[in-house]
Design an enzyme around this catalytic site. Structure first.
Site, PDB file in Angstrom:
ATOM      1  CG  HIS A 176      21.530  60.656  54.463  1.00  0.00           C
ATOM      2  ND1 HIS A 176      22.299  61.419  55.296  1.00  0.00           N
ATOM      3  CD2 HIS A 176      22.209  59.494  54.309  1.00  0.00           C
ATOM      4  CE1 HIS A 176      23.396  60.754  55.623  1.00  0.00           C
ATOM      5  NE2 HIS A 176      23.362  59.572  55.040  1.00  0.00           N
ATOM      6  CG  ASP A 302      25.780  67.268  57.021  1.00  0.00           C
ATOM      7  OD1 ASP A 302      24.912  67.324  57.901  1.00  0.00           O
ATOM      8  OD2 ASP A 302      26.251  66.194  56.609  1.00  0.00           O
TER       9      ASP A 302
END
Length: 428
Positions: A176, A302
């Protein structure tokens, strides 16, 4: 089961043919222009697309710990309604899967669900970035990837050791990419709209610097690195450069970053508050170009559900994340395929074949004889307005509420079993 008269999208050869598909014991056993059988269930899908079941390698099912937002069952229902037959769960749970216990909990709770649910473990204990999780134990339990998603592993030595161990175990590392001190608790993209709206911005440099470091460590260790939710043009350039060097680097982009920009935040809609933030139009163009040129391998949602009371607060106080599984395909079909920005075949390459390859899923990702019958029927003419009532997931924080979209999944088949069905005319 015999599925007749579908416009079958065979993704890897890039062709769409009108075919019949015969399924036996969960496997595709025949694909021909005409198959006639009277001893099996027949489903006529005249006028509709038959595509491989979609695979999403980035979802949050919030279970355990936050089941008021979503749980494995409600998340799976959302996935199936969106045409997905496979998902990779992220570790943002309480407790997080930094040991085998949570992985075993997930496996037990999901074993009767008609969906290929895959699991990721944490890179570090409690996703705190300090001490490595037990990778061997996680892999033995069934984790196919490790990530501290939601957090970047800021300690370079810790991340280097993680990549070294992951390389030895052939585990995929998902990063991330956001350097937290540069992001500096921002809530939207730093630029014109952060100034106009008076909201703290997240500079693109926070993402770019993180990607650069992680790729350098991938080069050093030889580990497989997957860059989650790219949002910047420079990030695309860095991934392209890594691929040219032959590094094991892949990347994904979300539907919302492909079709929305930070201008959409003018109304302070917290359903548009995402991390990474929506960027400017120039960045969005670079993402689409990277997708078309093969730099970006995958489109992932996501999917990050939140309860309405958590989102219905002042913008600064709302959590990041949107619900995305159910509208991903119609959003992309409406905004990209129908507007001729990408072909259906190339779009599906990013949502079926490529994630199956990255996750090393055999017999999945395309429509072939011998593959699992993981299939989705798309009605290319079905137009629906996105509403809370339409969504089946537990949370409704979808940024496309009120939008009219075309090209909805109407049936999802998992290993030869109809796992979801909606408004499908002509079923026999």
């Amino acid at each position: 089961m015999l599925i007749k008269n579908g416009n079958v999208v065979m993704v890897e050869d890039g062709k769409i043919r009108k075919m019949d598909v015969l399924i036996d014991k969960g496997i595709i056993v025949e694909i021909s222009p005409e198959i006639n059988r009277s001893d099996v269930e027949v489903i006529d899908i005249e006028g509709k697309f038959l595509i491989p079941g979609l695979i999403d390698m980035h979802v949050h099912f919030r279970d355990p710990g936050y089941t008021h937002k979503e749980d494995i069952h409600s998340g799976s229902n959302a996935a199936l309604a969106g045409g997905f037959t496979g998902v990779l769960m992220m570790p943002n749970t309480d407790p997080p899967p930094d040991n085998a216990t949570v992985i075993y909990y997930w496996k037990e709770k999901s074993k009767s669900i008609p969906l290929n649910i895959l699991f990721s473990g944490c890179i570090t204990k409690n996703r705190a970035g300090k001490e490595l999780s037990k990778f061997y134990e996680l892999k033995e339990a069934g984790a196919v990837a490790i990530t501290d998603d939601g957090n970047w592993v800021a300690d370079g030595a810790v991340f280097r050791h993680a990549m070294e161990y992951a390389a030895a175990l052939d585990l995929l590392v998902i990063t991330h990419p956001e350097e937290p001190t540069i992001a500096n608790r921002g809530v939207i993209n730093e630029g014109y709209w952060s100034t106009v709206l008076g909201l703290r911005g997240i500079p693109k440099a926070a993402e770019n610097i993180a990607i650069y470091r992680d790729i350098e460590i991938a080069k050093m260790t030889g580990a497989k690195l997957h860059v989650a939710h790219l949002s910047t043009a420079e990030g695309v350039r860095l991934v392209a450069a890594a691929k040219k060097l032959g590094l094991k680097v892949t990347a994904e982009v979300t539907p919302h970053h492909l079709v929305l920009t930070d201008e959409a935040l003018a109304g302070y809609d917290t359903n548009l508050k995402v991390n990474p933030p929506l960027r400017e139009a120039e960045e969005q163009k670079a993402l689409l170009k990277g997708l078309l040129e093969g730099v970006i391998d995958v489109i992932a949602t996501d999917h990050a559900p939140h309860a309405s009371y958590e989102k219905n607060v002042e913008f600064n106080d709302a959590p990041f994340g949107i619900e995305g599984l159910e509208t991903a395909f119609p959003v992309l079909y409406t905004e990209l395929v129908l507007k001729k920005k990408i072909t259906l075949e190339k779009l599906l390459l990013k949502m079926t074949v490529n994630p199956a390859k990255i996750l090393q899923l055999p017999k999945q990702g395309d429509i072939k004889k011998g593959n699992y019958a993981n299939l989705t029927v798309i009605d290319p003419k079905l137009t629906l307005k996105v509403s809370e009532e339409l969504l089946v997931g537990k949370s409704k924080n979808n940024p496309f509420l009120g939008r009219t979209l075309t090209g909805w999944p109407v049936m999802t088949v998992y290993q030869g079993i109809v796992a979801y069905q909606r408004l499908l005319k002509g079923v026999q």
